[in-house]
Design a protein around this motif. Structure first.
Motif, PDB file in Angstrom:
ATOM      1  N   GLN A  63      -3.747 -10.316   4.505  1.00  0.00           N
ATOM      2  CA  GLN A  63      -5.160 -10.476   4.177  1.00  0.00           C
ATOM      3  C   GLN A  63      -5.667  -9.270   3.411  1.00  0.00           C
ATOM      4  O   GLN A  63      -5.342  -8.130   3.760  1.00  0.00           O
ATOM      5  CB  GLN A  63      -5.974 -10.637   5.468  1.00  0.00           C
ATOM      6  CG  GLN A  63      -7.480 -10.589   5.288  1.00  0.00           C
ATOM      7  CD  GLN A  63      -8.209 -10.690   6.610  1.00  0.00           C
ATOM      8  OE1 GLN A  63      -8.362 -11.778   7.164  1.00  0.00           O
ATOM      9  NE2 GLN A  63      -8.657  -9.553   7.130  1.00  0.00           N
ATOM     10  N   ARG A  65      -9.392  -7.986   2.145  1.00  0.00           N
ATOM     11  CA  ARG A  65     -10.841  -8.188   2.084  1.00  0.00           C
ATOM     12  C   ARG A  65     -11.545  -6.865   1.782  1.00  0.00           C
ATOM     13  O   ARG A  65     -11.200  -5.828   2.346  1.00  0.00           O
ATOM     14  CB  ARG A  65     -11.374  -8.758   3.406  1.00  0.00           C
ATOM     15  CG  ARG A  65     -10.915 -10.193   3.677  1.00  0.00           C
ATOM     16  CD  ARG A  65     -11.534 -10.752   4.957  1.00  0.00           C
ATOM     17  NE  ARG A  65     -11.091 -12.112   5.203  1.00  0.00           N
ATOM     18  CZ  ARG A  65     -11.676 -13.189   4.695  1.00  0.00           C
ATOM     19  NH1 ARG A  65     -12.753 -13.046   3.919  1.00  0.00           N
ATOM     20  NH2 ARG A  65     -11.214 -14.386   4.954  1.00  0.00           N
ATOM     21  N   ASP A  70     -12.718 -12.092   0.339  1.00  0.00           N
ATOM     22  CA  ASP A  70     -11.312 -12.284   0.002  1.00  0.00           C
ATOM     23  C   ASP A  70     -11.186 -12.088  -1.506  1.00  0.00           C
ATOM     24  O   ASP A  70     -11.579 -12.952  -2.295  1.00  0.00           O
ATOM     25  CB  ASP A  70     -10.861 -13.692   0.411  1.00  0.00           C
ATOM     26  CG  ASP A  70      -9.369 -13.908   0.215  1.00  0.00           C
ATOM     27  OD1 ASP A  70      -8.827 -13.427  -0.801  1.00  0.00           O
ATOM     28  OD2 ASP A  70      -8.746 -14.565   1.069  1.00  0.00           O
TER      29      ASP A  70
END
Length: 244
Positions: A63, A65, A70
């Motif tokens: 991930q 962010r 995102d």
């Protein structure tokens, strides 16, 4: 928006494997620090890290962010959250004039022509470069083109600015000028470099080695370990040369 417990920069177990080559492996960084240094020798994955962090390429796993966004999936919001300044301004510049180059990102954010024009005027005024508006970029020096790239990124008011070896090839006065400009910025800087001295006073250091996190934390202990490792590698290279 971020939740009260979410860090501004949130990378979790990020891997990047272009063409089947593992360039980044399980890299994690959660931080609200204002000044973050990413160090490593050539081929350690630093530039790939910069591109993944800024959303220019998507991670294969994990991930990424910034401020809860995102960055690879929501590009319009991402360019208002994170910007990148490349080592070579010619790899970043698209348009022939300064005002067109600065306006491009603002249009990408959905701003109207009038809104973008106001943004261009504001950033040129902030840097006392109003006279550059219609200047032909190819007639500017490398340092001046680098400043145009910086103004173009800052016009979008990102929360995070990624610096990918931005001083390489610049003369000393130009480098010092850009360093002063960057030091005065209120946003978060993530500085990619092979030179530990460039980030010695930073809040957090992440050391990449062969695409993995070798160590991260406060600047002094991480940079000390990094420099010791580089000396070891240099000494072993010297011994190999002598043996040859």
């Amino acid at each position: 928006m971020t939740s009260p417990t979410s860090p501004l920069i949130d990378l979790t177990k990020v891997s990047y494997t272009p063409a089947g080559v593992a360039v980044l492996r399980d890299v994690s960084l959660q931080s609200d620090a204002k000044r973050i240094g990413i160090v490593g020798r050539n081929g350690s994955g630093k530039t790939s890290f910069a591109r993944v962090l800024s959303g220019l390429v998507a991670a294969d796993d994990g991930q990424v962010r910034i401020n809860g966004i995102d960055v690879s999936r929501d590009r319009r919001r991402a360019i208002g959250a994170v910007g990148i300044l490349f080592q070579n301004p010619d790899h970043q510049i698209i348009f022939p004039t300064v005002e067109e180059e600065i306006a491009f990102g603002l249009h990408q954010m959905g701003q109207s022509k009038a809104e973008a024009a106001r943004g261009v005027a504001a950033i040129l005024g902030q840097f006392d470069k109003r006279h550059w508006a219609q200047a032909s970029i190819h007639q500017l020096s490398q340092g001046q083109r680098q400043l145009v790239c910086l103004m173009a990124v800052l016009a979008m008011q990102p929360r995070v600015l990624v610096l990918d070896e931005p001083f390489a090839g610049l003369d000393i006065p130009t480098r010092m000028h850009l360093e002063r400009v960057l030091a005065g910025l209120e946003l978060t800087l993530v500085h990619i470099t092979h030179d530990p001295a460039a980030v010695a006073d930073y809040d957090h250091i992440l050391w990449l080695e062969r695409g993995e996190v070798a160590q991260q934390g406060a600047a002094r202990p991480v940079l000390r370990s990094f420099e010791m490792r580089m000396r070891e590698l240099g000494a072993s290279d010297d011994l190999s040369n002598l043996a040859g």
